[in-house]
Design a protein around this motif. Structure first.
Motif, PDB file in Angstrom:
ATOM      1  N   ILE A  32       0.848  -1.189   0.000  1.00 30.51           N
ATOM      2  CA  ILE A  32       0.000   0.000   0.000  1.00 30.51           C
ATOM      3  C   ILE A  32       0.883   1.239   0.000  1.00 30.51           C
ATOM      4  O   ILE A  32       1.719   1.429   0.879  1.00 30.51           O
ATOM      5  N   THR A  36      -1.688   7.301  -0.581  1.00 30.14           N
ATOM      6  CA  THR A  36      -3.038   6.820  -0.876  1.00 30.14           C
ATOM      7  C   THR A  36      -4.035   7.688  -0.137  1.00 30.14           C
ATOM      8  O   THR A  36      -3.873   7.952   1.050  1.00 30.14           O
ATOM      9  N   ILE A  54     -10.538   5.339  -4.089  1.00 31.16           N
ATOM     10  CA  ILE A  54      -9.228   5.744  -3.605  1.00 31.16           C
ATOM     11  C   ILE A  54      -8.400   6.292  -4.758  1.00 31.16           C
ATOM     12  O   ILE A  54      -8.612   5.939  -5.922  1.00 31.16           O
ATOM     13  N   VAL A  56      -4.307   7.012  -5.795  1.00 30.41           N
ATOM     14  CA  VAL A  56      -2.929   6.677  -5.452  1.00 30.41           C
ATOM     15  C   VAL A  56      -2.012   7.518  -6.329  1.00 30.41           C
ATOM     16  O   VAL A  56      -2.126   7.507  -7.555  1.00 30.41           O
ATOM     17  N   GLN A  63      -0.434   1.728  -8.229  1.00 25.99           N
ATOM     18  CA  GLN A  63      -1.886   1.736  -8.064  1.00 25.99           C
ATOM     19  C   GLN A  63      -2.421   0.316  -7.932  1.00 25.99           C
ATOM     20  O   GLN A  63      -3.245   0.042  -7.052  1.00 25.99           O
ATOM     21  N   THR A  66      -1.364  -1.232  -4.569  1.00 28.48           N
ATOM     22  CA  THR A  66      -2.148  -0.667  -3.473  1.00 28.48           C
ATOM     23  C   THR A  66      -3.544  -1.265  -3.450  1.00 28.48           C
ATOM     24  O   THR A  66      -4.058  -1.614  -2.377  1.00 28.48           O
TER      25      THR A  66
END
Length: 124
Positions: A32, A36, A54, A56, A63, A66
């Motif tokens: 992650i 983020t 979300i 990123v 991306q 994550t």
């Protein structure tokens, strides 16, 4: 409860705030990205499901990593959300990538590239 009611809007805001705290402070998954952010959250009126958008900052691989990290930690995130937000039901969370910020930056760059060739009106 209607979808656009004041209560649903407040629940969306509270869940968004708590999700961003949980993702940035409590999850230790190296996949992650630290950049983020939770852009928006949509909780269904029956409080059963939640769609979290979300964003990123990074390349395509960051991306996807994550997103995979968040999907694998969804049980932990849901449990932490249940502890921090007092709701009748803790919603099942689905994470989606939000490309709107990246799209906006790209469009702004394209507009700047086009307008740099146009002379200013003040020069005339």
């Amino acid at each position: 409860m209607r979808k656009n009611s004041i209560k649903n809007t407040r629940i969306n805001g509270e869940v968004q705030k708590e999700l961003s705290i949980i993702i940035t402070r409590e999850i230790k998954d190296p996949r992650i990205s630290p950049m983020t952010s939770v852009v928006s959250v949509e909780v269904t009126p029956d409080l059963k499901y939640c769609k979290a958008f979300i964003s990123v900052l990074g390349d395509e691989k960051a991306q996807q990593d994550t997103l995979e990290g968040l999907k694998s930690a969804v049980g932990f995130i849901r449990k932490a959300l249940a502890r921090s937000v007092n709701l009748r039901n803790t919603p099942e969370i689905t994470f989606c990538l939000d490309q709107s910020i990246e799209y906006g930056v790209n469009m702004s760059k394209l507009i700047d590239d086009v307008t740099k060739d146009i002379p200013d009106r003040e020069d005339e």
